[in-house]
Each structure stands twice: as structure tokens, then as C-alpha cells.
Design a protein around this motif. Structure first.
Motif, mmCIF file in Angstrom:
data_model
loop_
_atom_site.group_PDB
_atom_site.id
_atom_site.type_symbol
_atom_site.label_atom_id
_atom_site.label_comp_id
_atom_site.label_asym_id
_atom_site.label_seq_id
_atom_site.Cartn_x
_atom_site.Cartn_y
_atom_site.Cartn_z
ATOM 1 N N ILE A 6 0.837 -1.209 0.000
ATOM 2 C CA ILE A 6 0.000 0.000 0.000
ATOM 3 C C ILE A 6 0.868 1.255 0.000
ATOM 4 O O ILE A 6 0.574 2.223 -0.717
ATOM 5 C CB ILE A 6 -0.961 -0.021 1.210
ATOM 6 N N LYS A 7 1.963 1.252 0.781
ATOM 7 C CA LYS A 7 2.852 2.424 0.817
ATOM 8 C C LYS A 7 3.462 2.694 -0.560
ATOM 9 O O LYS A 7 3.532 3.838 -1.009
ATOM 10 C CB LYS A 7 3.961 2.205 1.850
ATOM 11 N N VAL A 8 3.911 1.629 -1.239
ATOM 12 C CA VAL A 8 4.481 1.775 -2.585
ATOM 13 C C VAL A 8 3.430 2.328 -3.546
ATOM 14 O O VAL A 8 3.717 3.203 -4.370
ATOM 15 C CB VAL A 8 5.019 0.421 -3.106
ATOM 16 N N SER A 9 2.195 1.842 -3.421
ATOM 17 C CA SER A 9 1.114 2.283 -4.301
ATOM 18 C C SER A 9 0.731 3.739 -4.044
ATOM 19 O O SER A 9 0.437 4.486 -4.975
ATOM 20 C CB SER A 9 -0.110 1.378 -4.122
ATOM 21 N N VAL A 10 0.736 4.143 -2.768
ATOM 22 C CA VAL A 10 0.403 5.530 -2.424
ATOM 23 C C VAL A 10 1.423 6.494 -3.039
ATOM 24 O O VAL A 10 1.062 7.553 -3.563
ATOM 25 C CB VAL A 10 0.337 5.721 -0.894
ATOM 26 N N ILE A 11 2.700 6.114 -2.996
ATOM 27 C CA ILE A 11 3.745 6.934 -3.630
ATOM 28 C C ILE A 11 3.439 7.091 -5.121
ATOM 29 O O ILE A 11 3.554 8.188 -5.684
ATOM 30 C CB ILE A 11 5.138 6.287 -3.432
ATOM 31 N N GLY A 12 3.044 6.001 -5.749
ATOM 32 C CA GLY A 12 2.707 6.040 -7.169
ATOM 33 C C GLY A 12 1.507 6.916 -7.466
ATOM 34 O O GLY A 12 1.484 7.643 -8.474
ATOM 35 N N ALA B 275 -2.924 6.090 -11.781
ATOM 36 C CA ALA B 275 -3.345 6.380 -10.404
ATOM 37 C C ALA B 275 -4.563 5.536 -10.028
ATOM 38 O O ALA B 275 -4.647 4.990 -8.924
ATOM 39 C CB ALA B 275 -3.655 7.864 -10.250
ATOM 40 N N VAL B 276 -5.490 5.399 -10.978
ATOM 41 C CA VAL B 276 -6.684 4.581 -10.745
ATOM 42 C C VAL B 276 -6.285 3.118 -10.545
ATOM 43 O O VAL B 276 -6.795 2.425 -9.651
ATOM 44 C CB VAL B 276 -7.674 4.716 -11.930
ATOM 45 N N SER B 277 -5.336 2.632 -11.374
ATOM 46 C CA SER B 277 -4.862 1.246 -11.247
ATOM 47 C C SER B 277 -4.264 0.996 -9.872
ATOM 48 O O SER B 277 -4.473 -0.059 -9.269
ATOM 49 C CB SER B 277 -3.800 0.957 -12.322
ATOM 50 N N GLN B 278 -3.522 1.978 -9.381
ATOM 51 C CA GLN B 278 -2.894 1.800 -8.079
ATOM 52 C C GLN B 278 -3.893 1.874 -6.934
ATOM 53 O O GLN B 278 -3.707 1.230 -5.892
ATOM 54 C CB GLN B 278 -1.771 2.834 -7.906
#
Length: 366
Positions: free
Chosen positions: A9-15, A49-52
Motif C-alpha cells: 500500500i505504501k508503494v502504491s500511495v507513492i505512485g 493512479a486509478v490502477s494503483q
């Protein structure tokens, strides 16, 4: 929520933060210089962003505790979210290809500036850096979604790089080939999406266990002195972090139930501590120590070598007037029942005082 899920989740939030930032910047630049390709690239970042966000939702749902309806948990949801991401990537590739073809047919005037190209260059660097970062984390965390994001980010970087190169050529008074670069990169994006989709489908259907994993498990089991052999290893994944399986071990038929109970408990615990796999152990009894038993077994093994579709014999046991064993067949074998019937007739002619129980096994692991 477990540590793995939190890291994903942290990696995805950065993205998400990065992609929203790039979306805003690219839309401003695209409108300012009149480049449709930059605006499409911005939309592409928005879709990332939607994918993440989908990745975060999938990861959160996959960590839900097992319940009566889903006793093995929700880990496979990650495979489903990978498919959703693949559909998004494929759609972007198709839309980008359409727009690129239109730009080839009807190119428009573009007013690039060095400032706009510098901004685009920074976007390329950010995307490449994030792609490398998510690939490293995806492998470390065994996350198909992060690996898919890494591929998508790298394709985005190439797409933006193509826009940058086309802008430089236009500024230097050259031919506007923005549309041609867009076509090539759109096809690459489409291909990446298809590959992610295929990998996700394979995970849902079920892949053959990695040979190194099956060897490691069998080596652990066979390290116990009481175990004569390990067979019928089957593993089932319920998400990237939960694997459940079973295996049969061959032991001397003189072992007591208490001894077998103690042995299987030790093996189960050992496998879990060393691999994280929950394994159920079944038993094959063996008594092939008498000359008569060895003679019969060797004869059967000789007969079996005549059939190229039979890969292995195991679980051999003689009890009074019954002989039982399992045969592992190649998946290419089309008529296993016919082969079994032929074997039984041949063996019955040789050993008429015995009955034969032959079980069919599949070649599911190495």
C-alpha cells in the motif's frame, strides 16, 4: 493488516501521488504547447493512479481473515486485481494507438519550448525510477500487482520519451513523427497488458510448482531416516503468501500408529518453518524386503518400461493375496484405462494367485 500488505500500500500511495502530480503538469504543458499527445500521456498517468487505487483495494481485501464461506482466505483477490489492471493497460494501448494513427493522418502544429521539454524529461526520469522501485519491491513482496505496475510505469516512460524525442525534432525544424512513435509505443503498451493478463489467468488456473520448490520439500522430507520415499506432492496457492498442499511418504509397515503420528507431525512442522507451506502427510506402507516381493516388484517395473506414457511406479505393497501400487502417467497419455487393463491381464497371467489394485496418478510436480 499484515506487514506485506502495508508495504504494498505504501508503494502504491507513492505512485498515486506521483501520477496525479504528473497528470496535472502534463495537462498544463499539453494545453500550453498544443500537443494532444502530451494530454493523452496525462490521461495515461491518471489511469495509472486509478490502477494503483485498485491495487490498494485488492491488497486490503486479500488480507481479510478466513471465514466459513471462504476458509482459505481472500489472497487470490490479488490475481483478480491484476486482471483489472491488465484491462486498463490494454485499453490505454488501444486508445493511444487510435490517437497515434489519427495524428499520422492529420498532424497538427505543435509549439514546443525548451521549458516544456525539460518538464517532459523530468517526467520520464520519475517514471523510470518508480518502475525500478516497484519492480524491486514487487519481487521482494511477491506481489503480481506491483510487478504489473512496474511494467506499466516503464511503458509510460517510453511513451513520454517518444513525445520528448518528437518534440525535439519538431523544434529543430524536422519532420513531425510524433504519431509514428505513438504507434510503436502503443503496441508495446498493449503487449504489456496482454502479458499481465495472461500471467494473472495462469495464476488463477494454477501453475506447475517450481521444480526447485518441489525438490526442496522432498529433500526435507527424505532427510528423515524413517522415510523411504516421497510421492504425490501437490501444492495449491491461495494468494502469493499462502500455500497449502499434501504429499505421501513411504514407510515400513512395521511402524506403529504412534510412531507415524510423531513422524508426520515433525515433518509438517519442519516444512512450515523452512518454507511457510502447510503440508498434510499421507502414508504408503512398504514391505518389499522378502525375495518374493522384490522379484514381483522388479518384474512389474520391467513390464512398465514398455509403456512410454508411464513415468513412475510407487506405493508398492503386497498384503496377503493383493498387490497394490500407483502409476504416474504423462499428461499426453490418451487412454490410461486401456493401459491399466492390459497391465492387469499380463500380471494376472504371471501371478494368477494375486489380485491387483492399480491407482492412476498425474504428473503434477517434479
Amino acid at each position: 493488516m499484515n506487514d506485506r500488505a502495508n508495504k504494498i500500500i505504501k508503494v502504491s500511495v507513492i505512485g498515486i501521488i506521483m501520477n496525479i502530480f504528473l497528470t496535472i503538469i502534463k495537462i498544463i504543458v499539453g494545453i500550453f504547447v498544443g500537443a494532444v499527445s502530451i494530454i493523452l500521456d496525462a490521461i495515461n498517468n491518471l489511469s495509472d493512479a486509478v490502477s494503483q487505487i485498485i491495487t490498494i483495494l485488492g491488497t486490503a481485501l486479500s488480507t481479510k481473515a478466513p471465514n466459513k464461506k471462504h476458509p482459505f482466505g481472500y489472497g487470490r483477490i490479488e490475481y483478480v486485481t491484476s486482471q483489472i489492471m491488465a484491462v486498463i493497460i490494454i485499453s490505454i494501448g488501444a486508445i493511444s494507438l487510435k490517437e497515434a494513427i489519427e495524428k499520422i493522418i492529420s498532424p497538427n502544429d505543435i509549439n514546443y519550448t525548451y521549458y516544456s521539454l525539460i518538464i517532459i524529461f523530468i517526467a520520464v526520469i520519475l517514471k523510470i525510477a518508480y518502475s525500478i522501485f516497484t519492480k524491486i519491491e514487487g519481487k521482494k513482496l511477491n506481489s503480481q500487482n506491483l510487478l504489473a505496475t512496474s511494467t506499466d510505469s516503464l511503458m509510460d516512460a517510453f511513451l513520454t520519451l517518444g513525445t520528448l524525442i518528437a518534440g525535439l525534432v519538431v523544434m529543430l525544424g524536422g519532420f513531425n513523427f510524433e504519431g509514428y512513435i505513438g504507434c510503436i509505443i502503443s503496441i508495446l503498451i498493449f503487449k504489456a497488458g496482454v502479458e499481465i493478463m495472461v500471467d494473472a489467468i495462469k495464476d488463477i488456473i494454477g501453475n506447475r510448482v517450481d521444480a526447485n520448490v518441489s525438490k526442496k520439500i522432498k529433500d526435507i522430507i527424505n532427510s528423515y531416516d524413517e522415510v523411504i520415499g516421497t510421492y504425490d506432492l501437490m501444492l495449491h496457492e491461495y494468494g502469493p503468501t499462502k500455500t497449502i498442499g499434501s504429499a505421501h511418504i513411504e514407510v515400513d509397515d512395521k511402524m506403529t500408529a504412534a510412531e507415524i503420528h510423531s513422524l508426520t507431525r515433525k515433518i509438517t512442522e519442519d516444512i512450515f518453518l523452512k518454507t511457510g507451506i502447510i503440508l498434510t502427510i499421507g502414508i504408503y506402507a512398504t514391505n518389499d524386503i522378502s525375495l518374493e516381493t522384490i522379484k514381483i516388484k522388479n518384474y512389474i517395473q520391467t513390464i512398465i518400461t514398455q509403456y512410454e506414457d508411464i513415468l513412475e511406479i510407487h506405493g508398492f505393497y503386497i498384503n496377503d493375496n493383493r498387490i497394490s501400487f500407483d502409476l504416474v502417467f504423462d499428461f499426453k497419455c490418451k487412454d490410461r484405462i486401456k493401459i491399466i487393463d492390459e497391465l492387469k491381464k499380463e500380471l494376472k497371467n504371471m501371478y494368477s494367485n494375486y489380485e491387483f489394485d492399480i491407482v492412476i496418478d498425474n504428473d503434477v510436480t517434479d
